[in-house]
Design a protein around this motif. Structure first.
Motif, mmCIF file in Angstrom:
data_model
loop_
_atom_site.group_PDB
_atom_site.id
_atom_site.type_symbol
_atom_site.label_atom_id
_atom_site.label_comp_id
_atom_site.label_asym_id
_atom_site.label_seq_id
_atom_site.Cartn_x
_atom_site.Cartn_y
_atom_site.Cartn_z
ATOM 1 N N ASP A 145 46.649 35.135 34.117
ATOM 2 C CA ASP A 145 45.348 34.654 33.637
ATOM 3 C C ASP A 145 44.212 35.568 34.089
ATOM 4 O O ASP A 145 43.280 35.829 33.327
ATOM 5 N N LEU A 146 44.295 36.054 35.305
ATOM 6 C CA LEU A 146 43.278 36.978 35.809
ATOM 7 C C LEU A 146 43.349 38.301 35.065
ATOM 8 O O LEU A 146 42.321 38.855 34.662
ATOM 9 N N LEU A 147 44.553 38.794 34.848
ATOM 10 C CA LEU A 147 44.718 40.042 34.110
ATOM 11 C C LEU A 147 44.190 39.906 32.685
ATOM 12 O O LEU A 147 43.557 40.823 32.151
ATOM 13 N N PHE A 148 44.405 38.755 32.079
ATOM 14 C CA PHE A 148 43.895 38.505 30.731
ATOM 15 C C PHE A 148 42.361 38.538 30.729
ATOM 16 O O PHE A 148 41.743 39.199 29.885
ATOM 17 N N ILE A 163 41.744 41.749 45.836
ATOM 18 C CA ILE A 163 42.890 41.649 44.923
ATOM 19 C C ILE A 163 43.185 43.007 44.298
ATOM 20 O O ILE A 163 44.328 43.464 44.284
ATOM 21 N N LEU A 164 42.166 43.672 43.792
ATOM 22 C CA LEU A 164 42.371 44.944 43.104
ATOM 23 C C LEU A 164 42.800 46.057 44.052
ATOM 24 O O LEU A 164 43.588 46.924 43.677
ATOM 25 N N ARG A 165 42.308 46.034 45.271
ATOM 26 C CA ARG A 165 42.624 47.112 46.214
ATOM 27 C C ARG A 165 43.928 46.895 46.981
ATOM 28 O O ARG A 165 44.587 47.860 47.344
ATOM 29 N N ASN A 166 44.278 45.643 47.219
ATOM 30 C CA ASN A 166 45.377 45.374 48.148
ATOM 31 C C ASN A 166 46.579 44.663 47.555
ATOM 32 O O ASN A 166 47.615 44.595 48.195
ATOM 33 N N SER A 167 46.445 44.125 46.387
ATOM 34 C CA SER A 167 47.520 43.314 45.845
ATOM 35 C C SER A 167 48.369 44.110 44.867
ATOM 36 O O SER A 167 47.850 44.855 44.046
#
Length: 79
Positions: free
Chosen positions: A52-55, A42-46
């Motif tokens: 909710d994840l960012l929070f 997620i962090l490398r490719n999205s």
């Protein structure tokens, strides 16, 4: 890589903050109860991260990642 709409690559910013704080993706995944291989992808490719994840990441790293978006909103208002 930056998104066309915001010009922000939040995944890169999170990875930079992890490096600055000498933390790993595995550490972060444990803090937010997430699979580390999935989080790494997620962090490398999205380009986008669910709110909710960012929070959860903001809380774990004690960093307000939403501020980058708030700044863009303010910039757009001033145009």
């Amino acid at each position: 890589m930056r998104t066309k709409k915001t010009g922000i690559n939040i995944g890169e910013l999170i990875l930079e903050k992890l490096k600055e704080k000498e933390r790993s993706i595995t550490w972060l995944a444990k803090k937010i109860d997430c699979d580390d291989s999935n989080l790494g992808k997620i962090l490398r490719n999205s380009r986008y991260i669910h709110v909710d994840l960012l929070f959860a990441i903001s809380i774990a790293l004690e960093e307000d990642f939403f501020v980058y978006y708030s700044q863009k909103i303010k910039e757009n208002r001033s145009r």
